[in-house]
Write an enzyme that holds these catalytic residues in place. Structure first.
Site, PDB file in Angstrom:
ATOM      1  N   ASP A  49       3.929  31.947 -35.264  1.00 42.32           N
ATOM      2  CA  ASP A  49       4.072  31.332 -36.581  1.00 42.32           C
ATOM      3  C   ASP A  49       2.882  31.721 -37.444  1.00 42.32           C
ATOM      4  O   ASP A  49       2.077  32.574 -37.054  1.00 42.32           O
ATOM      5  CB  ASP A  49       4.187  29.811 -36.437  1.00 42.32           C
ATOM      6  CG  ASP A  49       5.100  29.185 -37.484  1.00 42.32           C
ATOM      7  OD1 ASP A  49       4.674  29.105 -38.655  1.00 42.32           O
ATOM      8  OD2 ASP A  49       6.225  28.794 -37.134  1.00 42.32           O
ATOM      9  N   ASP A  66      -4.939  34.804 -32.178  1.00 42.92           N
ATOM     10  CA  ASP A  66      -4.722  35.144 -33.584  1.00 42.92           C
ATOM     11  C   ASP A  66      -4.513  36.643 -33.665  1.00 42.92           C
ATOM     12  O   ASP A  66      -5.470  37.416 -33.679  1.00 42.92           O
ATOM     13  CB  ASP A  66      -5.945  34.703 -34.405  1.00 42.92           C
ATOM     14  CG  ASP A  66      -5.767  34.946 -35.898  1.00 42.92           C
ATOM     15  OD1 ASP A  66      -4.877  35.732 -36.277  1.00 42.92           O
ATOM     16  OD2 ASP A  66      -6.537  34.364 -36.690  1.00 42.92           O
ATOM     17  N   ASP A  71      -8.603  37.404 -32.854  1.00 38.87           N
ATOM     18  CA  ASP A  71      -9.523  36.536 -32.136  1.00 38.87           C
ATOM     19  C   ASP A  71      -8.722  35.485 -31.376  1.00 38.87           C
ATOM     20  O   ASP A  71      -7.508  35.381 -31.539  1.00 38.87           O
ATOM     21  CB  ASP A  71     -10.539  35.883 -33.081  1.00 38.87           C
ATOM     22  CG  ASP A  71      -9.899  35.013 -34.151  1.00 38.87           C
ATOM     23  OD1 ASP A  71      -9.126  34.096 -33.797  1.00 38.87           O
ATOM     24  OD2 ASP A  71     -10.161  35.242 -35.344  1.00 38.87           O
ATOM     25  N   THR A  75      -6.063  28.547 -34.925  1.00 40.05           N
ATOM     26  CA  THR A  75      -6.161  27.426 -35.862  1.00 40.05           C
ATOM     27  C   THR A  75      -5.922  27.865 -37.307  1.00 40.05           C
ATOM     28  O   THR A  75      -6.438  28.906 -37.728  1.00 40.05           O
ATOM     29  CB  THR A  75      -7.554  26.782 -35.764  1.00 40.05           C
ATOM     30  OG1 THR A  75      -7.774  26.364 -34.406  1.00 40.05           O
ATOM     31  CG2 THR A  75      -7.679  25.573 -36.685  1.00 40.05           C
ATOM     32  N   HIS A  84       2.780  24.466 -40.824  1.00 43.01           N
ATOM     33  CA  HIS A  84       4.128  24.798 -40.354  1.00 43.01           C
ATOM     34  C   HIS A  84       4.169  25.090 -38.862  1.00 43.01           C
ATOM     35  O   HIS A  84       4.963  24.511 -38.112  1.00 43.01           O
ATOM     36  CB  HIS A  84       4.635  26.008 -41.157  1.00 43.01           C
ATOM     37  CG  HIS A  84       6.036  26.414 -40.881  1.00 43.01           C
ATOM     38  ND1 HIS A  84       6.378  27.331 -39.898  1.00 43.01           N
ATOM     39  CD2 HIS A  84       7.218  26.064 -41.451  1.00 43.01           C
ATOM     40  CE1 HIS A  84       7.679  27.521 -39.895  1.00 43.01           C
ATOM     41  NE2 HIS A  84       8.220  26.756 -40.828  1.00 43.01           N
ATOM     42  N   ASN A  98       1.981  10.137 -23.048  1.00 46.26           N
ATOM     43  CA  ASN A  98       0.520  10.115 -22.970  1.00 46.26           C
ATOM     44  C   ASN A  98      -0.090   9.054 -23.891  1.00 46.26           C
ATOM     45  O   ASN A  98      -1.294   9.073 -24.148  1.00 46.26           O
ATOM     46  CB  ASN A  98      -0.051  11.492 -23.313  1.00 46.26           C
ATOM     47  CG  ASN A  98       0.267  11.936 -24.729  1.00 46.26           C
ATOM     48  OD1 ASN A  98       1.162  11.389 -25.380  1.00 46.26           O
ATOM     49  ND2 ASN A  98      -0.454  12.932 -25.223  1.00 46.26           N
ATOM     50  N   ASP A 217      24.188  30.894 -33.634  1.00 45.40           N
ATOM     51  CA  ASP A 217      24.782  30.609 -32.327  1.00 45.40           C
ATOM     52  C   ASP A 217      24.918  29.130 -32.040  1.00 45.40           C
ATOM     53  O   ASP A 217      25.958  28.677 -31.544  1.00 45.40           O
ATOM     54  CB  ASP A 217      23.937  31.262 -31.226  1.00 45.40           C
ATOM     55  CG  ASP A 217      23.856  32.766 -31.383  1.00 45.40           C
ATOM     56  OD1 ASP A 217      24.919  33.405 -31.356  1.00 45.40           O
ATOM     57  OD2 ASP A 217      22.736  33.293 -31.539  1.00 45.40           O
ATOM     58  N   SER A 248      13.546  25.797 -39.460  1.00 46.12           N
ATOM     59  CA  SER A 248      12.268  25.998 -38.777  1.00 46.12           C
ATOM     60  C   SER A 248      11.986  24.902 -37.777  1.00 46.12           C
ATOM     61  O   SER A 248      11.281  25.126 -36.781  1.00 46.12           O
ATOM     62  CB  SER A 248      11.118  26.039 -39.793  1.00 46.12           C
ATOM     63  OG  SER A 248      11.048  27.269 -40.454  1.00 46.12           O
TER      64      SER A 248
END
Length: 300
Positions: A49, A66, A71, A75, A84, A98, A217, A248
Site C-alpha cells: 500500500d 519501504d 529502508d 511508516t 490508508h 488482546n 470475483d 480498499s
C-alpha cells in the site's frame, strides 16, 4: 448416552469490537469462523500500500519494508490519506482478543507491511512501486498479498510476476468508480478481485461491478453502513483508530478470511481457495460475485 460438551462461542475482548461497530463481522459470521480457527502466526498477509504503520500496538508484524525509499520502515510520513495502508492492515490482521482496539478477521495471522509510495510524493493517494512491493512481499514469505489500489492500465510484467508465484493468493480491489471498467491488478489472471457490499448485501454505490467482461470475483463488506469499517490509522501519536469504506477495505477483510482458511489447511492452492470462496459465498445477485461467508468458507 454421554452428555455432549459444548464449546462457548468465541467473542473477542477487543473494546472496539461491539454493537454496530462490528456490523461487517456479524454480516459474514466471523465469530462462528473463529470457533474453527483464530488464525496461525505461520500464515503471513502482505499489505502492499502507500504506507503501513507496522509498529501499531494492535499489530503483530513479521516483516516490513519501504520499497519506495529503500529502508526497513514502512511508516507513513504523515496522517490523513497516508493512513490508508494502515487501515487495510488492521482489517486483515489486527491482533484479536488482546483487550486493545479492534479484531481482524485474520486474527492471529501476521503482517508483512510494504510501503510502495515515496515519502516525497505530493500525497499518499497513489502507488508508485506496486511491482517492486509485490515482488518483495512474495520473496519474503507472504502467503497472501492484498492490493487495495488499481487503475485501467494492463502491465505484462505485473501479470508475469503474479504468474511466477503460483503458491501465493493474490487479492485486489475492484475499484470505486461505480462502473464496469476493468481495474488492474484486480483484473489480472490469478488474482481474486473483491467488490464491496453494504450491511443489507446490496452493492455499494461506489463499487465497480461486472459488465461485458466479468472481472469481479467475490464481494465483501466495504460500505459505509454505520460509518464504515473500523480499523487502525496512523496519527501523530501513532496508535489511532478510525472508520473508512471502499473496495480498499473489502479487499483486506477478504484477505483475512483467506489467511484463516490457510491456517486450517496450509496446503490449499490459490485455485482451491477461490473455488471455496465462490461455492460457499452468499449469492447476492449484485454483479460482484457471491458475498463471503466466513464459516462456510472454513467448512469448505
Amino acid at each position: 448416552e454421554k452428555e455432549p460438551i459444548y464449546k462457548l462461542n468465541f467473542v473477542p475482548n477487543d473494546p472496539l469490537y461491539n454493537g454496530t461497530g462490528k456490523w461487517y463481522h456479524d454480516l459474514v459470521g466471523s465469530e462462528a469462523a473463529w470457533d474453527i480457527s483464530q488464525g496461525s502466526n505461520s500464515i503471513k498477509i502482505a499489505i502492499v500500500d502507500n504506507a503501513v504503520y507496522a509498529d501499531h500496538v494492535d499489530l503483530t508484524t513479521y516483516k516490513q519494508w519501504d520499497i519506495a525509499d529503500n529502508d526497513a520502515d514502512a511508516t507513513p510520513p504523515a496522517g490523513g490519506g497516508w493512513a490508508h495502508g494502515t487501515h487495510c492492515a488492521g482489517l486483515a490482521t489486527a491482533d484479536i482478543n488482546n483487550s486493545i482496539g479492534v479484531a481482524s478477521l485474520g486474527a492471529n495471522c501476521e503482517l508483512i507491511g510494504v510501503k510502495a509510495t515515496p515519502d516525497n510524493a505530493p500525497s499518499g493517494d497513489a502507488i508508485y512501486y506496486g511491482f517492486g512491493g509485490v515482488a518483495w512481499a512474495c520473496a519474503n514469505g507472504a502467503n497472501v498479498v492484498s492490493m487495495s489500489y488499481g487503475g485501467t492500465t494492463n502491465s505484462t510484467a505485473m501479470q508475469n510476476l503474479i504468474n511466477s508465484y503460483p503458491e501465493v493468493v493474490f487479492l485486489a480491489a475492484a475499484g470505486n468508480d461505480g462502473n464496469t471498467v476493468l481495474q488492474y491488478p484486480g483484473a489480472y489472471d490469478n488474482v481474486i478481485c473483491v467488490g464491496s457490499t453494504n450491511l443489507n448485501d446490496s452493492r455499494s454505490s461506489f463499487s465497480n461491478y461486472n459488465g461485458a467482461i466479468p472481472f469481479v470475483d467475490i464481494a465483501a463488506p466495504g460500505g459505509y453502513s454505520y460509518g464504515g469499517l473500523t480499523s487502525l490509522v496512523y496519527t501523530a501519536s501513532g496508535n489511532g483508530y478510525g472508520q473508512m469504506g471502499g473496495t480498499s477495505m473489502a479487499t483486506p477483510f477478504a484477505a483475512g478470511l483467506v489467511a484463516l482458511m490457510l491456517s486450517v489447511d496450509p496446503t490449499l492452492t490459490p485455485g482451491a481457495i477461490e473455488s471455496c470462496l465462490l461455492s460457499s459465498g452468499v449469492n447476492i445477485n449484485q454483479s460482484i460475485g457471491p458475498r463471503i461467508d466466513a464459516l462456510a468458507a472454513l467448512q469448505c
